[in-house]
Each structure stands twice: as C-alpha cells, then as structure tokens.
Write a protein that holds these residues in place. Structure first.
Motif, PDB file in Angstrom:
ATOM      1  N   PHE B 102       0.834  -1.203   0.000  1.00  0.00           N
ATOM      2  CA  PHE B 102       0.000   0.000   0.000  1.00  0.00           C
ATOM      3  C   PHE B 102       0.871   1.255   0.000  1.00  0.00           C
ATOM      4  CE2 PHE B 102      -2.484   3.196   2.387  1.00  0.00           C
ATOM      5  CZ  PHE B 102      -3.598   3.271   1.563  1.00  0.00           C
ATOM      6  N   LEU B 103       1.870   1.279   0.902  1.00  0.00           N
ATOM      7  CA  LEU B 103       2.686   2.486   1.047  1.00  0.00           C
ATOM      8  C   LEU B 103       3.589   2.720  -0.162  1.00  0.00           C
ATOM      9  CD1 LEU B 103       3.616   2.336   4.851  1.00  0.00           C
ATOM     10  CD2 LEU B 103       1.900   3.744   3.698  1.00  0.00           C
ATOM     11  N   ILE B 104       4.110   1.642  -0.746  1.00  0.00           N
ATOM     12  CA  ILE B 104       4.935   1.803  -1.949  1.00  0.00           C
ATOM     13  C   ILE B 104       4.048   2.156  -3.134  1.00  0.00           C
ATOM     14  CG2 ILE B 104       6.484   0.607  -3.570  1.00  0.00           C
ATOM     15  CD1 ILE B 104       7.686   1.171  -0.814  1.00  0.00           C
ATOM     16  N   GLY B 105       2.853   1.576  -3.154  1.00  0.00           N
ATOM     17  CA  GLY B 105       1.951   1.783  -4.289  1.00  0.00           C
ATOM     18  C   GLY B 105       1.533   3.233  -4.454  1.00  0.00           C
ATOM     19  N   ILE B 106       1.314   3.931  -3.350  1.00  0.00           N
ATOM     20  CA  ILE B 106       0.802   5.308  -3.445  1.00  0.00           C
ATOM     21  C   ILE B 106       1.715   6.203  -4.289  1.00  0.00           C
ATOM     22  CG2 ILE B 106       0.251   7.400  -2.122  1.00  0.00           C
ATOM     23  CD1 ILE B 106      -0.881   5.577   0.041  1.00  0.00           C
ATOM     24  N   PRO B 107       3.017   6.285  -3.965  1.00  0.00           N
ATOM     25  CA  PRO B 107       3.836   7.120  -4.856  1.00  0.00           C
ATOM     26  C   PRO B 107       4.140   6.439  -6.194  1.00  0.00           C
ATOM     27  CG  PRO B 107       5.193   6.205  -3.106  1.00  0.00           C
ATOM     28  CD  PRO B 107       3.783   5.822  -2.793  1.00  0.00           C
ATOM     29  N   PHE B 220      -2.414  -3.453  -6.402  1.00  0.00           N
ATOM     30  CA  PHE B 220      -1.010  -3.605  -6.012  1.00  0.00           C
ATOM     31  C   PHE B 220      -0.915  -4.162  -4.593  1.00  0.00           C
ATOM     32  CE2 PHE B 220       3.305  -1.628  -5.132  1.00  0.00           C
ATOM     33  CZ  PHE B 220       3.978  -2.401  -6.051  1.00  0.00           C
ATOM     34  N   THR B 221      -1.791  -3.687  -3.709  1.00  0.00           N
ATOM     35  CA  THR B 221      -1.778  -4.178  -2.333  1.00  0.00           C
ATOM     36  C   THR B 221      -2.148  -5.659  -2.280  1.00  0.00           C
ATOM     37  OG1 THR B 221      -2.468  -1.979  -1.627  1.00  0.00           O
ATOM     38  CG2 THR B 221      -2.660  -3.740  -0.007  1.00  0.00           C
ATOM     39  N   ILE B 222      -3.181  -6.043  -3.034  1.00  0.00           N
ATOM     40  CA  ILE B 222      -3.553  -7.461  -3.054  1.00  0.00           C
ATOM     41  C   ILE B 222      -2.403  -8.291  -3.617  1.00  0.00           C
ATOM     42  CG2 ILE B 222      -5.190  -9.181  -3.933  1.00  0.00           C
ATOM     43  CD1 ILE B 222      -7.235  -6.906  -4.181  1.00  0.00           C
ATOM     44  N   SER B 223      -1.762  -7.772  -4.668  1.00  0.00           N
ATOM     45  CA  SER B 223      -0.662  -8.535  -5.264  1.00  0.00           C
ATOM     46  C   SER B 223       0.484  -8.677  -4.254  1.00  0.00           C
ATOM     47  CB  SER B 223      -0.192  -7.883  -6.572  1.00  0.00           C
ATOM     48  OG  SER B 223       0.813  -6.934  -6.329  1.00  0.00           O
TER      49      SER B 223
END
Lengths: 255, 326
Positions: B102-107, B220-223
């Motif tokens: 989640f945190l990497i996905g945002i940016p 992305f979080t689910i993956s």
C-alpha cells in the motif's frame, strides 16, 4: 440558474494560451455547440471541464459546486460525462462487456463481498447486467452484443462510446466530434441518437466540424478562436457574424 | 455419455484432471521431485501476484520478489525472534506485506509505464540490500534459521506432522488452490473488471467515474499480499531464509514465467512456472546458465508469442472454431 458556469478559464501550455479567459454558461436542457478552427482550444476546454487538465486560472461551477480542481472520476460522479475525439472504447473485449464496465461506477459491493459472492453482490451484478443491456439497445447495438468492439465500424464505435458515456448517467454530456470519421450516409443515424439523448432531458455540449449538422441541431453556438470566445448566439446570428467569418476564412480582401 | 465427454473436455475438466494429478503423483515419486513440486507451487503463487498487477491491471512490477522477501522475513522474525505461534505470525506477516504494498503503491503508481517499472525495480534492490546489511535484525548474508513448520494437526488416527515433505507439499498445494479460486473470483467480479479496464485504457476508465488510482493501489496491495503468502510458505518450508530470495533478479524471473505462460490468464502462472522451472531440471542445466536460458526463452516468446502459451492456445482454438463455422 445555469447548469454549468465557466468564468475566466485559462489554460497555458508554456507561453501558449490554449484557452484564454473564457466565460460562458450552459443552460439546463439545451444543446450548446462549440465550434472553431483547428487548434482553437475546443478539446482543451473539454479536458478542463472534465478534470483531465487543471486550469491555470479560472473557475468551473457545476450545479453550484466548484469542480475546478476535481479529478476526472469525481467530475463524472458529479454528473458530467464525455466522449473522446479519438474514439475511446475497450476494443479488446465485446460490446456488451464494454457497457458492463461502464456501469462499474454504480457498484457498491466491497472487495470481500464481491470475491465471496454475497447475495447482495450477486443481485447488484444482475442489475448492472440489465442496465448494460438497456443501454445497448438505446444506442442501437443489440445485434452487435457479443461482437468484439474492435471489429465495429467507425459509426458503431461512436455509438458505443456514446453508450459508455451514458452509462454513468450524466446530466451534462460532452460529445467531442461524435461524427468525426463517419461517412455522410451514416451521420443521420448519429444525429437521431443525439436527439434521443436530448429527450432524456440530458444537456449536451457538442464539438463538431460539420457545419450543416451544427446549424440544424444546436440551440446555441459558441465560437472559439485562439482560445478566446469570439462569438456566441443562435445558429443564425453566429453564421452571419463578421468575426466568425474572419476566423474561418481570414480577412476580406478588397481590391 | 455425451455430458461426461463434455465435462472431460471442458475447462473445468482439465482443471479437475490437473488437481487429481497434483494430489496423486507426489506420493509415487521420490523426495527430490516432491521438493521440486513444492517450489513450483510457491513460485506459481508468486506468479499469480505478478499476474494481478501486470496481467490484469497492466502495471508491470519487477518488485514482487521484494514482497516475497518481506513476507518471508516478517514471518521468520516474528516466529524466531518474537516467538509468535505459526498462525498469528502468518497472519501478521501478510498484513505487514500488504501495508508495504500500500505504502509503496501510493507514490509508485502515480508514475506510468517505464517509470513505474523502474521504481518497483529500485524498491526490490533496496529491500535486498536491507536484508544483507541489517545484520542485527536479519542475520545478514548468513540468513535466518530455525523457522517453524506448521503446527501438527491432531487427527483421530494420530498426529499429522508437517516435518516431512509430503504433508508440507499438500499444505502448500492447499494454499495454491485457495488463492487460485479466490483470484478467479476476484478477476471475474466487477472490481476485477475495473482492474482489467485500467489495463485496456486508463483514461477512459477514469472518465467512466472509476477512481483508477485507488483501484491500482488496491490491486497492487492485493498482489503484495499474495506475494507475502508465497514468502511465508517458502520460509516455513525451507526453515532457513537468506537475502537472495528478495534479490531483484527473482522478481524478473517470475515476470518471465508469467509472460511465457500467458499474462492475464488463469492458466498462465501454472504453465509458465512449470515450463521454466522444470525445463532446466529435465535438461540438467548448470544452475548458473538458468538466467541466460530464461532470458532467451523470454525474448523468443516476446517476439513470436507475446500472449504466452495459454494465450496462444486460446487464439488457436478461436481459429479452429471459426473454420468449422466458415
């Protein structure tokens, strides 16, 4: 009260003002055409109105709400939807599946309930399927239901893209050249479709180059040139406007 | 008779046949092949994680090995250093991996195309370096040892222990099947359809009122969670983990598996992982040549069959059914 109110809208790309201090409003229920020579800023205006571009300055008020800085999906959810100049459909899948995806914004089921398949999620699914079929027949593509969208004619693709825009249940529909690339015989069918949409009490903004069509179906016309609003009024008034003739044909020469 | 034939020849029939084979074969083959099959199951799960974010959502991530590593190390540290039990540690480890995703996905997902790929690659390299360099926590290059297998299950006729290979294989196969079933439901659901819509045309999807950024972060979080589960299973199976598992080249290998098998299909992860993991074994290739051979196979597929084996089979099928009609 106007449905949409645009004031002082400006978009600069570097030194170029694509849209320059534009003021106009769209009234509930009307069909407003936006015309102008190539590069006048018509598509830029649509991109500003739908949140794809952020304006350099100015305001866009829709239903008394400021949507100037809204994201595209928020604009759509507030009731404005659009078609694209380069016909945008999901060409990788079938016509019906396109329209099912078009309904996805109405879905409320969360991640877990859709994976596990709660009854509420299944009911919702059924409802969405029905609505997609309804729009399929509204835009007249029942016989293409299970065909690949990529195999459609240009005219049918335009119909599908309009169907996608209608799926979001807009109050204001922005059509960017709905007859571009379509041959003369098929245009009347698309005009009929636009008429049918108006009967649903949907307000329409239209970008179009085919003058005969614009003159016959518009309630009002706005003429853009170099991002500025150079004329506004009924089709007749605009057709006889000196400024407009100048913008399209250049200065009158007197020898 | 006719219906029986239809079932056998249908997709469900093929899946059922594979399931039966997956259950029946391992007890008949030796330990070496069973351990191969365990690894194939684990990499297939990791391959599903790439399939969600790349195959179905259209965002190529080379960083899935990092999430695999985070899941594995989180589980290892929680059991070995914190002393949590198997299941609490399992659960926490995949939550941690999900938070990282989640945190990497945002940016990262704000970027498109090659820029997103580079960020995920960079993230993977950083995680790999952290595992090597943070010696007090991870044990550095020596790795982390003493990770437990699942708790024994008491059964009427005695205890089922996971210390031996065969029960461990069934344990992991069970997770693979569950993940596969949930995955297929996800990609067929309306939320899954919006993932696919983003891979087709992101701007159009956004204009249809879908928060594409939110959906990409969700995918992305689910993956990341799926990759984390694969990591947990790996560390529990292997008992020892070392930083190589999060090495970015592993993330690229899995992408190669997926492309060879067929991105955006359910069968892709199975076919690709099986071909690219079994082939070097069958041909008895020196391990150091593996990467080279994977690279060559990947290039051949990208050139001649970009939709992968399962995509190729589907288009062949279409061709034949058209001929029959025409």
């Amino acid at each position: 009260m106007a449905l949409l109110e645009i004031s002082g809208l400006t978009k600069r790309f570097g030194g170029l003002s694509a849209v320059d201090d534009l003021n106009f409003s769209v009234k509930q229920g009307e069909l407003l055409s936006i015309i102008g020579p190539n590069g006048a800023g018509k598509t830029t205006l649509f991109n500003l109105m739908t949140g794809f571009y952020k304006p350099t300055s100015g305001k866009i008020i829709f239903k008394e709400k400021d949507i100037t800085r809204s994201k595209p999906h928020q604009v759509t959810r507030s009731g404005i939807s659009r078609t694209f100049q380069m016909t945008s459909i999901y060409s990788q899948t079938t016509v019906l599946e396109n329209l099912v995806i078009g309904q996805a914004l109405h879905a409320k089921s969360g991640l877990c309930s859709s994976i596990i398949g709660f009854p509420s999620a299944n009911r919702e699914r059924k409802k969405i399927q029905d609505k997609a079929e309804e729009i399929l027949s509204f835009v007249g593509l029942e016989d293409k239901r299970d065909k690949s969208a990529a195999g459609l004619t240009e005219e049918a693709q335009k119909r599908l893209s309009i169907g996608l825009a209608l799926s979001t249940e807009p109050e204001l529909l922005l059509l960017d050249e709905p007859t571009g690339g379509v041959n003369m015989e098929e245009i009347s069918g698309l005009i009929d479709l636009v008429d049918k949409i108006r009967q649903l009490n949907i307000t329409i903004c239209l970008i179009e180059h085919k003058m005969r069509m614009v003159m016959s179906i518009s309630d009002r016309i706005i003429v853009l040139s170099y991002g500025k609003n150079i004329a506004e009024g009924t089709p007749d008034a605009v057709a006889n406007n000196e400024e407009v003739i100048k913008a399209y044909l250049g200065e009158r020469c007197v020898f | 008779m006719e219906t029986l034939k239809n079932i056998i020849l249908s997709k469900t029939g093929i899946w059922l046949l594979l399931l039966v084979l997956a259950v029946v074969i391992p007890p008949m083959v030796g330990g070496y092949l069973t351990s191969m099959l365990i690894l194939i199951c684990i990499w297939t799960i990791l391959c599903f994680s790439v399939n969600l974010i790349y195959g179905y959502t259209g965002q190529l991530s080379l960083g899935q090995a990092a999430f695999f590593g985070i899941g594995a190390y989180a589980f290892g540290l929680l059991t070995v250093k914190v002393g949590l039990g198997f299941w609490p540690a399992f659960f926490l480890a995949i939550v941690i991996t999900g938070i990282f995703g989640f945190l990497i996905g945002i940016p990262a997902l704000k970027l498109r195309g090659p820029y997103f790929i580079l960020v995920t690659l960079g993230f993977s390299v950083i995680i790999g370096v952290v595992f090597v360099a943070w010696i007090e926590l991870t044990g550095g290059a020596n790795g982390l040892a003493g990770i437990p297998r699942p708790n024994p299950v008491p059964l009427p006729w005695g205890e089922l222990s996971f210390e031996s290979l065969l029960p461990m294989y069934y344990f992991i196969l069970f997770f693979l099947i569950i993940i596969m079933l949930l995955f297929s439901r996800l990609v067929k659901s309306l939320i899954g359809k919006t993932f696919i819509a983003i891979s087709y045309n992101e701007n159009l999807t956004e204009s249809l009122g879908i928060n594409t950024m939110g959906r990409k972060i969700m995918s992305f979080t689910i993956s990341a969670v799926i990759a984390g589960i694969a990591g947990v299973l790996y560390s529990s199976y292997n008992i020892v983990i070392s930083p190589e598992i999060a090495y970015f080249a592993k993330g690229m290998d899995v992408v190669a598996y997926l492309i060879v098998g067929g991105a955006g299909t359910m069968a892709g992860p199975f076919i690709g992982t099986f071909i690219l993991m079994a082939l070097p074994e069958i041909l008895q290739i020196v391990p150091s040549l593996n990467t080279l051979i994977n690279g060559i196979i990947l290039m051949l597929f990208l050139l001649f069959l970009p939709s992968g084996v399962s995509g190729g089979i589907l288009s062949l099928k279409e061709k034949f059914s058209k001929k029959r009609i025409g």
